[in-house]
Design an enzyme around this catalytic site. Structure first.
Site, short mmCIF file in Angstrom:
data_model
loop_
_atom_site.label_atom_id
_atom_site.label_comp_id
_atom_site.label_asym_id
_atom_site.label_seq_id
_atom_site.Cartn_x
_atom_site.Cartn_y
_atom_site.Cartn_z
N CYS A 265 0.83 -1.20 0.00
CA CYS A 265 0.00 0.00 0.00
C CYS A 265 0.87 1.26 0.00
O CYS A 265 1.55 1.53 -0.98
CB CYS A 265 -0.97 -0.04 1.19
SG CYS A 265 -2.32 1.15 1.02
N HIS A 349 -3.72 -5.18 -0.13
CA HIS A 349 -3.40 -5.80 1.16
C HIS A 349 -3.50 -7.32 1.03
O HIS A 349 -4.61 -7.85 1.03
CB HIS A 349 -4.36 -5.31 2.24
CG HIS A 349 -4.07 -3.93 2.71
ND1 HIS A 349 -3.22 -3.65 3.75
CD2 HIS A 349 -4.51 -2.71 2.25
CE1 HIS A 349 -3.16 -2.34 3.93
NE2 HIS A 349 -3.92 -1.74 3.02
N GLU A 351 -2.55 -9.47 3.27
CA GLU A 351 -2.78 -10.11 4.58
C GLU A 351 -4.28 -10.29 4.79
O GLU A 351 -5.09 -9.52 4.29
CB GLU A 351 -2.12 -9.31 5.70
CG GLU A 351 -2.80 -8.01 6.08
CD GLU A 351 -2.38 -6.84 5.21
OE1 GLU A 351 -2.78 -5.72 5.52
OE2 GLU A 351 -1.67 -7.04 4.20
#
Length: 1432
Positions: A265, A349, A351
């Site tokens: 990001c 993202h 994760e």
């Protein structure tokens, strides 16, 4: 063996086991107790545990529920059992649960007198309270091996009078009582995460994959040495505001070989700005959990979670970068990657928290890249190894061992090795080890020249002691290593400097909340810290320049002298009386880290660890303390970034858990050699492999050959190290010991009890000592408080215990832990018991004899107590079948099968670990390093073993010196790490029944037991012991020379003092007093008067009671010649001749030797050969021998003959190109060899120069004489003797003078006048204490003798001291009065002594011999090319 004890609570009394252990351990039935009023049965399997501390924790571990627990470490209960108390979180501070879960405990020995500040009760009491039976006196190693071989077995303990059949086995299949717990190594890679607004789940994703994550602020200055991979987190806002972050990342990412970088990001946008791309603000941005992204190359589409308002413009990416992902909806860039560097980032993202997890695998990609980058260590093709130079106090043979190991490790990896080491006596400088050897000074100038010649791409700095380390640091500062692209392997120089520079070290420890002993860098600091204080030098070895100051005057003296050796001096708070603990730590480049050995000093802090008696493993730490210090060690070593091996030393408060870190040595040390031999873990070998980037788990434990080297060894024995001093060889030296080392060597003894190892070690240090002997140093009320500061302190303790001192009183005086004092008292008490049988030793019960042997008493010691003879005691012991067993050192306390050949003898055991089937040849090593017997004899012993193995023989080595290559377990087929005494060698001989014993390779020590072994019909290989005796016995040898008509100085055997005085008056003084069977001229002295003679005769007779003393005329102003030779049945087949530079009267070990000789004519050489042949024939020599002759007025006279190898064997072998040891070995084994004749070399000249250690011996007079004082030697080569001499002198630390020279030349004025004029012509200025001549521009300084009562004025006396203190002189030439003799007794302190001593104390080069002065001046005139190099 003694009957094992069985304790039982209900009976509250001591019960004894019915049967002898040997009878019941075969069936392997160990059974629970049966009480008279009730029976109970345990669900019992028999297991073992190899921990060396932590018995309270093990017993209360629920994993041992209903199991009979065997502890492999033989000494248990040392620190007692603490009271249970609450610790953190309301859990027990000391125990693993609320009660003991083990069904029973089996140990080798239970400590009856525990010693620890936290102890509330003994282990025995605790077991009674909880109703748990315990057995002691069991051969736990034997038991462990049976469990290992058969697996966990059911067992039961039976009380006397109960049938084993009455107590049934209970084996419920439904319960698993033996749980194997596998620990996964976490955090093997270091990730630095820049927190720009980091999400916890990003940290979680990294940690779950084995990363150790350090989160730093957004503007943290990055250092690539601190991480293996860099992670840039997400965050809010415009990336262009993060200018500091961008600059910091640029410094570590925009380099030739960057560490891997991964951004998410905002991290993606920041990496783009770092590389010069542009970002822009999007109209709305991408939010949500369902953004489709296409991977470039595979065109696969992944659903991602996003939250950003800025994007990267893909058109602005530099050439080497490419797009990684693209948004399938708006075509914006979603990721970038470098084409060949490990740098990438993504906009989304990956994760998984509140969103899809399609690309969480990118964390795996990142961490795999990090691991690959770590493993992509570029192997060097050629490595330069820096040695340690000449052996000196504080830097001895341990570096020959560590350097040899390093070279072996590099060769295994097919890496070319280049060694620089001027120490010609070492094994590492032998042919066949390193690919090239340079015998040159280890100075930046010479090392730079070798780097230019050889162009290595790697260098090892940590295997050559402080000499190599300091040289490496200097080369780094000068930019030499960077210029020639030489990488430092292993620990980086920055880490080395952190440990060496005291100020930086303290700061680094504060960063991790660890405490170093409070110190300050000013004299005023002492006033603030309070006296006493410890003065310490940075960048120094063995505590050089350190000491304790009790007041301001002592403080100023110490600081002034310390600055002579270093540029940084610190003043530490004194922690005298605290325990000193040391851990050896190994760490690889991947952050795998283990502690290999922990050691405890018997002496409290205040005595240098090299001066202290050391025990491994520690005996008086409990589990919490052991692991507290272990964990701290690992934390510190990781923080410092050390790669390889190092040690950390602690001061531990004996009354609490408070500790300070004393220091970290970021290199191999004396302690690492000791730890290697104590554990069987080859630290130097492993450290060298780790320096090549090999991960620790990949390396094998070389002892088991099956388990990994990433482990912490378990010891089922006790190791004791004792240092050796040779202070008696020096005039006026202080025998006080403290923070600066004076010992010249050390021994290591192994036993299954402390007492056994302790007494062995005391005998190893000095073959004339029988053990813990109360007769050596009598005790008195006045001397006892200073016992802890004396080299004889242990024997004062023995006398004190004998005189009735209590353990408590001795603790107050010495601060030696109660536990050790109780153990010493056990020995003293048993000696008294033995003395009760001095009227009739046959009345002694066998158990008393057995107990004596288990307490480490030798046969000779027992004989002394019962007033018998060693042979009588030996016969009685053997009749009673009280025999030692052989145990292995296997690093795993018998848990895994081991094929180790590393052995020791003990009386604590019922069976040997090895079988005696194959015939071997036994070689006896040299024992402890001392002045006169050092690394050169180890070179001979190792050379002999190597040659025997080449010839196809199996070999046995017997030696006990942890500093040697000969005690490296892979050098021979069987290594017995045990005493070199008649008793032990005979015991090994009778068990092994070898083909024969070679005594001639280990120096004087093996020769001393030759006749004793011969009388027992041992097969001695080589020269017959009868002929050895003819050479060693001064009377027999002198008589033999007369018989065969070989000239010698006039002589007489000492029968009484009166006839000796008469002889001396007849031949005229000076005369030489010469005892038999001595090494390095021990107790040999030149007498100049009747008074001298009487004093020396008393000493000589005391040294050698049963052996004759001869007095001979001492011939002055003569030339001395050394001859090393090899013969076969009396026929000499090789001769090497060396000449001394100094006149006769200087011991050959202290003399400067030149070979091939430059000043001996052909006629003299022929006569030398004739004498050598005649003596070789008369003594029927088979093997090596050495002759010393003197030449004067065209006459040759023989001084002595040694029928063994000598100190100069390695020197002549390497210089002249014929390995005399290999030749002698073949001759000894009966092989036919071709005669070599006189060895003439190959055109180069070798010069051997002694290495002295006077700077460490406060007060010692710097004089040379017939008794040896040098601690080591160096040798260099040249086209002529001048070039070789200069290099050799530089190798000892000598510096060429550039300005003033101080001359003090006494009665040599006329002889030295031409020499002084030569020096004057070179532009050097002089000061002279006695005016020479008007023809010379010499500045005279009058300095009256101190003993003159009418001393005119103190200012003049201080004049020279001031000059020396202010570095006014570059060189001091101080010649003793003519004919004064090396050991002339002096009742006053002369100005010559003061001058010499000041030169040493202020680190000014010193020459004290007229011949060496002339040679040095000749060298100075020749303007030699300093940086020429010769390789071997």
């Amino acid at each position: 063996m003694t009957k094992p004890h069985l304790y039982h609570t209900d009976c509250n009394q001591l019960l004894y086991l019915v049967k002898h252990f040997k009878q019941w351990h075969v069936a392997f039935k160990l059974v629970p107790c049966k009480h008279s009023s009730r029976q109970f049965s345990y669900i019992v399997s028999t297991v073992f545990q190899t921990g060396m501390v932590g018995y309270p924790e093990a017993l209360t571990d629920p994993s041992y529920k209903s199991q009979i627990l065997t502890l492999t470490y033989p000494l248990i209960g040392n620190y007692g059992v603490p009271e249970d108390e609450d610790g953190e979180f309301g859990l027990s501070k000391w125990f693993e649960s609320s009660k003991i879960h083990a069904a029973a405990l089996i140990v080798g020995e239970l400590s009856e007198n525990p010693s620890h500040w936290s102890s509330a009760k003994s282990l025995d009491q605790w077991l009674r309270e909880q109703g748990i039976p315990g057995l002691e006196g069991v051969d736990t190693r034997c038991l462990t091996k049976k469990i290992r071989e058969k697996g966990t077995m059911l067992g039961k303990l039976v009380v006397e009078g109960t049938s084993a059949n009455d107590v049934p086995f209970d084996n419920p299949d439904t319960r698993n009582l033996v749980k194997e717990v596998s620990m996964k190594v976490k955090g093997t890679v270091r990730i630095t995460a820049i927190d720009c607004g980091i999400k916890y789940n990003q940290i979680r994703c990294l940690c779950q994959r084995g990363a150790r994550v350090t989160v730093v602020p957004w503007d943290y200055p990055l250092d690539s040495n601190e991480f293996d991979g860099l992670f840039i987190s997400n965050g809010p806002g415009n990336p262009e505001y993060c200018k500091e972050t961008v600059e910091n990342i640029r410094k570590v990412a925009c380099v030739e070989n960057p560490k891997p970088v991964f951004g998410i990001c905002l991290g993606h946008q920041l990496l783009s700005l770092v590389i010069g791309a542009k970002t822009y603000k999007m109209k709305y941005g991408n939010r949500g959990h369902n953004q489709p992204c296409i991977h470039k190359g595979t065109n696969r589409c992944f659903i991602t979670s996003q939250n950003h308002g800025f994007a990267v413009d893909p058109k602005t990416l530099p050439e080497d970068w490419d797009v990684l992902f693209t948004n399938a909806n708006d075509q914006t860039s979603e990721g970038i990657v470098h084409n060949h560097k490990p740098l990438f980032s993504v906009q989304f993202h990956p994760e998984h928290m509140a969103g899809p997890t399609d690309l969480v695998g990118l964390f795996d990609v990142f961490l795999d890249t990090v691991k690959d980058a770590k493993e992509a260590f570029v192997r060097p093709r050629k490595v330069l190894v820096l040695g340690s130079g000449g052996l000196s106090i504080g830097q001895a043979g341990e570096f020959d061992y560590s350097g040899s190991q390093a070279i072996k490790a590099l060769k295994e990896e097919n890496i070319q090795t280049v060694l620089i080491n001027p120490n010609i006596a070492t094994v590492q400088t032998s042919k066949g080890l390193a690919d090239k050897v340079y015998f040159l000074p280890i100075t930046p100038e010479y090392v730079t020249q070798v780097i230019k010649n050889e162009r290595p791409d790697g260098v090892l700095l940590t295997f050559g002691g402080q000499t190599a380390l300091n040289c490496g640091v200097e080369l780094t500062k000068q930019g030499v290593l960077e210029k020639y692209k030489v990488r430092v392997l292993g620990t980086p120089v920055a880490s080395i400097e952190m440990t060496e520079d005291r100020k930086i070290f303290v700061e680094k420890m504060e960063e991790i909340n660890e405490h170093v002993a409070p110190s300050e860098a000013a004299v005023a600091a002492a006033e603030r810290l309070g006296y006493p204080v410890l003065v310490r030098s940075a960048f120094a070895l063995g505590g050089l320049g350190s000491g304790f100051a009790n007041n301001r005057e002592e403080m100023i003296t110490l600081v002034t002298q310390a600055f002579a050796h270093t540029s940084q001096v610190l003043v530490d708070k004194s922690l005298k009386g605290w325990k000193e603990i040391e851990y050896e730590v190994v760490r690889d480049a991947y952050d795998n880290c283990v502690t290999v050995c922990n050691m405890e000093n018997i002496d409290p802090l205040g005595i240098h660890t090299g001066e202290s008696i050391v025990v491994a493993p520690s005996q008086t730490l409990n589990d919490y303390e052991y692991n507290m210090l272990r964990n701290t060690a690992i934390k510190v070593i990781r923080h410092l970034g050390i790669v390889g091996e190092c040690n950390i030393q602690y001061a531990l408060n004996p009354e609490s858990e408070q500790y300070y870190i004393i220091e970290v040595n970021a290199r191999l040390s004396r302690s690492s050699a000791l730890a290697s031999k104590a554990t069987g873990y080859p630290l130097a070998y492993v450290a060298a492999k780790l320096g090549l980037g090999i991960p620790l788990p990949v390396l094998k434990n070389s002892v088991t050959n099956s388990t990994t080297a990433n482990f912490e060894p378990s010891l089922d024995y006790c190791v004791v190290k004792v240092p050796r001093w040779d202070l008696s060889k020096f005039l006026r030296v202080s025998t006080k010991i403290g923070s600066s080392m004076k010992s010249v060597g050390e021994v290591m003894a192994i036993g299954r009890s402390f007492e056994e190892a302790f007494q062995k070690a005391l005998r190893m240090v000095d073959e004339n000592c029988v053990g813990f002997d109360h007769t050596i140093k009598p005790v008195s009320e006045e001397v006892c408080p200073s016992v802890v500061k004396s080299t004889n302190r242990i024997f004062v303790l023995a006398a004190a215990l004998r005189a009735g001192y209590t353990v408590e009183r001795l603790y107050e005086l010495t601060k030696i832990d109660h536990w050790f004092l109780h153990k010493m008292k056990n020995i003293a008490d048993h000696e008294k018991l033995l003395e009760a049988y001095n009227q009739d030793e046959s009345a002694m019960p066998p158990e008393v004899m057995r107990k004596a042997k288990q307490l480490g008493f030798s046969d000779k010691q027992i004989a002394q107590a019962v007033q018998s003879t060693e042979l009588a005691v030996r016969k009685m012991r053997r009749d009673w079948k009280i025999l030692p067993v052989v145990k292995q050192i296997d690093t795993v306390a018998a848990e895994w099968p081991a094929y180790t050949n590393y052995l020791y003898l003990t009386y604590h055991g019922s069976e040997s670990d090895v079988v005696f089937e194959q015939p071997h040849v036994m070689v006896i090593g040299s024992g402890v390093y001392r002045i006169g017997s050092s690394v050169e004899f180890d070179w001979c012993a190792v050379g002999c073993i190597i040659e025997l193995r080449k010839m196809g023989y199996k070999t046995i080595m017997v030696n006990y010196n942890p500093e040697t290559v000969s005690t490296d377990y892979d050098m021979c087929d069987r290594l017995y790490f045990d005493e070199i005494s008649f008793e032990v060698v005979m015991d090994i001989y009778e068990m092994e029944n070898p083909e024969g014993i070679i005594l001639s390779m280990g120096g004087q020590l093996p020769n001393n037991i030759a006749m004793s072994l011969h009388r027992q019909q041992c097969r001695i290989l080589g020269t017959s012991p009868e002929f050895i005796d003819s050479a060693e016995n001064r009377f027999k040898f002198s008589r033999m020379l007369d018989t065969i008509g070989i000239s010698q100085p006039r002589w007489k055997e000492l029968s009484d003092t009166e006839s000796a005085v008469g002889f001396c008056e007849t031949v005229g003084y000076p005369c030489l007093v010469r005892p038999s069977y001595v090494l390095s001229g021990a107790a040999m002295n030149v007498a100049y008067s009747d008074t001298d003679l009487e004093k020396y005769l008393r000493n000589a007779v005391a040294v050698s009671k049963e052996r004759p003393v001869v007095i001979s005329k001492f011939i002055q102003e003569a030339k001395e010649i050394d001859v090393d030779a090899v013969a076969c049945d009396g026929v000499v087949i090789a001769i090497a001749v060396s000449e001394h530079v100094e006149n006769a009267g200087v011991h050959s070990g202290d003399a400067t030797l030149v070979t091939p000789p430059q000043d001996i004519n052909q006629k003299t050489m022929e006569r030398i050969k004739m004498i050598v042949h005649a003596i070789g024939q008369e003594l029927q020599v088979t093997g090596p021998f050495n002759l010393q002759l003197i030449a004067k007025d065209d006459q040759l006279k023989v001084i002595e003959c040694n029928v063994r190898v000598s100190r100069s064997f390695p020197f002549v072998s390497k210089t002249l190109g014929v390995d005399l040891v290999a030749l002698a070995t073949r001759v000894i084994l009966g092989e036919e060899v071709e005669a070599v004749g006189l060895m003439k070399g190959n055109g180069i000249v070798g010069v051997k120069v002694p290495q002295f250690s006077f700077s460490r011996l406060a007060g010692a007079d710097v004089v040379l004489g017939v008794e040896m004082t040098s601690t080591g030697e160096v040798a260099c080569f040249g086209e002529n003797r001048y070039e070789a001499y200069l290099k050799a002198m530089l190798s000892t630390g000598f510096k060429i003078p550039k300005k003033n020279i101080l001359l003090s030349i006494g009665s040599f004025k006329s002889e030295l006048l031409p020499t002084v004029q030569t020096l004057e012509s070179l532009g050097l200025l002089f000061c002279n204490s006695v005016c020479l001549s008007v023809s010379c521009q010499v500045m005279a300084v009058d300095w009256p003798f101190e003993e003159e009562s009418d001393c005119p004025n103190k200012d003049k006396q201080r004049n020279i001291m001031d000059y020396l203190e202010e570095n006014h002189f570059d060189l001091v030439i101080n010649l003793s009065m003519r004919n004064s003799g090396g050991r002339r007794l002096s009742s006053f302190v002369t100005k010559g002594y003061r001058t010499r001593r000041m030169a040493i104390d202020y680190s000014v080069p010193l020459i004290i011999d007229i011949k060496c002065t002339k040679l040095f001046v000749q060298v100075s005139c020749d303007e030699l090319p300093l940086l020429t190099t010769q390789q071997n």
